[in-house]
Design a protein around this motif. Structure first.
Motif, PDB file in Angstrom:
ATOM      1  N   PRO A  22      19.581 -32.025   3.451  1.00  0.00           N
ATOM      2  CA  PRO A  22      19.821 -32.464   2.059  1.00  0.00           C
ATOM      3  C   PRO A  22      20.958 -33.486   1.986  1.00  0.00           C
ATOM      4  CG  PRO A  22      19.686 -30.067   2.220  1.00  0.00           C
ATOM      5  CD  PRO A  22      19.770 -30.576   3.617  1.00  0.00           C
ATOM      6  N   LYS A  23      20.759 -34.505   1.175  1.00  0.00           N
ATOM      7  CA  LYS A  23      21.802 -35.513   0.961  1.00  0.00           C
ATOM      8  C   LYS A  23      22.863 -34.943   0.014  1.00  0.00           C
ATOM      9  CE  LYS A  23      18.677 -39.463   1.518  1.00  0.00           C
ATOM     10  NZ  LYS A  23      17.490 -38.635   1.854  1.00  0.00           N
ATOM     11  N   LYS A  24      24.130 -35.244   0.311  1.00  0.00           N
ATOM     12  CA  LYS A  24      25.220 -34.801  -0.536  1.00  0.00           C
ATOM     13  C   LYS A  24      26.092 -35.982  -0.939  1.00  0.00           C
ATOM     14  CE  LYS A  24      25.445 -29.993   0.996  1.00  0.00           C
ATOM     15  NZ  LYS A  24      26.325 -28.898   1.448  1.00  0.00           N
ATOM     16  N   TYR A  25      26.673 -35.866  -2.128  1.00  0.00           N
ATOM     17  CA  TYR A  25      27.463 -36.950  -2.693  1.00  0.00           C
ATOM     18  C   TYR A  25      28.865 -36.430  -3.024  1.00  0.00           C
ATOM     19  CZ  TYR A  25      22.840 -39.009  -3.259  1.00  0.00           C
ATOM     20  OH  TYR A  25      21.580 -39.499  -3.015  1.00  0.00           O
ATOM     21  N   THR A  26      29.861 -37.255  -2.711  1.00  0.00           N
ATOM     22  CA  THR A  26      31.251 -36.851  -2.916  1.00  0.00           C
ATOM     23  C   THR A  26      31.911 -37.685  -4.007  1.00  0.00           C
ATOM     24  OG1 THR A  26      31.467 -36.178  -0.594  1.00  0.00           O
ATOM     25  CG2 THR A  26      33.508 -36.564  -1.816  1.00  0.00           C
ATOM     26  N   ALA A  27      32.461 -37.001  -4.991  1.00  0.00           N
ATOM     27  CA  ALA A  27      33.248 -37.659  -6.042  1.00  0.00           C
ATOM     28  C   ALA A  27      34.712 -37.295  -5.828  1.00  0.00           C
ATOM     29  CB  ALA A  27      32.780 -37.214  -7.421  1.00  0.00           C
ATOM     30  N   GLU A  28      35.599 -38.255  -6.110  1.00  0.00           N
ATOM     31  CA  GLU A  28      37.011 -38.059  -5.806  1.00  0.00           C
ATOM     32  C   GLU A  28      37.890 -38.401  -7.010  1.00  0.00           C
ATOM     33  OE1 GLU A  28      40.376 -39.721  -2.608  1.00  0.00           O
ATOM     34  OE2 GLU A  28      38.296 -40.393  -2.531  1.00  0.00           O
ATOM     35  N   ALA A  29      38.824 -37.510  -7.298  1.00  0.00           N
ATOM     36  CA  ALA A  29      39.833 -37.751  -8.337  1.00  0.00           C
ATOM     37  C   ALA A  29      41.212 -37.567  -7.713  1.00  0.00           C
ATOM     38  CB  ALA A  29      39.652 -36.798  -9.506  1.00  0.00           C
ATOM     39  N   LYS A  30      42.219 -38.235  -8.293  1.00  0.00           N
ATOM     40  CA  LYS A  30      43.584 -38.149  -7.768  1.00  0.00           C
ATOM     41  C   LYS A  30      44.568 -37.804  -8.866  1.00  0.00           C
ATOM     42  CE  LYS A  30      43.131 -41.255  -3.796  1.00  0.00           C
ATOM     43  NZ  LYS A  30      43.646 -42.469  -3.112  1.00  0.00           N
ATOM     44  N   LEU A  31      45.479 -36.906  -8.504  1.00  0.00           N
ATOM     45  CA  LEU A  31      46.537 -36.502  -9.423  1.00  0.00           C
ATOM     46  C   LEU A  31      47.882 -36.814  -8.802  1.00  0.00           C
ATOM     47  CD1 LEU A  31      45.371 -32.913 -10.470  1.00  0.00           C
ATOM     48  CD2 LEU A  31      45.242 -34.972 -11.874  1.00  0.00           C
TER      49      LEU A  31
END
Length: 236
Positions: free
Chosen positions: A45-54
């Motif tokens: 399965p393909k997976k997607y990564t989302a990134e946030a920064k604090l």
């Protein structure tokens, strides 16, 4: 000298086997490489990564508008604490509830499996990465974690100076699996299979090719040799 001769004989046998079975060996490598590509494209399965920064800075003097060097040092030391809070059920339960993730079977254990929290080069900046099969879901979860954390941290740590460096955007490319990485693994697997075949053929090769090999096996002097009639010319 004797050991060097033995090494040369072994290498010559290896090269001889490779030359003799070159096409099957290449076919094995091609088969494993292609199989790795097909498995990567159609089965994993393909997976997607989302990134946030604090960025979080704990002020020693809340009334001051300036941030001191000591404030930065203290905040850096507390990054691990903030990271554990982001992994805690206090955050995960709220995120799961707000996004109705229970419907998709996501619980705290699943949350820990899809969320990666890390600091950026020992700074007070925290990376929040979320990896799922759905790019939209990855971005929604990452941004919701940021939102819940900003609300919860005020009461947990009495900190209000939490700044979002960047919100998570919907990823347009998959982060895993890696086609190149898996193809290399398939190639190396083919090489390993070839090596095992070569080792098997070497171990089971009972042919004696030289006078030195004969002496090593039987430990008797050689009293005569039969010439190869294909290479030695007969009487004219």
């Amino acid at each position: 000298m004797y050991e060097n001769d033995g090494i040369e004989i072994d290498l010559s046998r290896i090269f001889g086997i490779i030359k003799k079975y070159f096409k099957p060996f290449v076919l094995i490598i091609l088969t494993t490489s292609v199989a790795a590509v097909l498995i990567t494209l159609f089965l994993i399965p393909k997976k997607y990564t989302a990134e946030a920064k604090l960025i979080i800075v704990q002020k020693s003097n809340p009334d001051s508008q300036q941030i001191s060097y000591n404030d930065l040092q203290t905040s850096q030391k507390l990054v691990n604490t903030y990271s554990e809070i982001l992994r805690s059920e206090a955050i995960s339960d709220e995120v799961i509830h707000n996004l109705n993730l229970e419907i998709e079977g996501i619980d705290h254990s699943s949350y820990l499996g899809m969320v990666n929290i890390s600091s950026v080069n020992n700074t007070e900046v925290i990376n929040i990465k979320v990896k799922t099969k759905n790019p939209n879901l990855s971005a929604r979860i990452a941004n919701e974690i940021v939102s819940v954390f900003q609300q919860k941290i005020v009461t947990i740590m009495n900190i209000e100076n939490v700044t979002v460096l960047n919100s998570a955007k919907i990823p347009d490319q998959k982060s895993s699996p890696s086609n190149v990485k898996n193809t290399i693994i398939g190639f190396l697997l083919g090489c390993l299979i070839d090596s095992c075949v070569i080792a098997y053929l070497l171990v089971n090769d009972k042919n004696i090719r030289t006078e030195e090999e004969m002496k090593q096996i039987f430990n008797y002097p050689i009293i005569g040799l039969i010439p190869d009639m294909n290479t030695v010319g007969g009487p004219e």
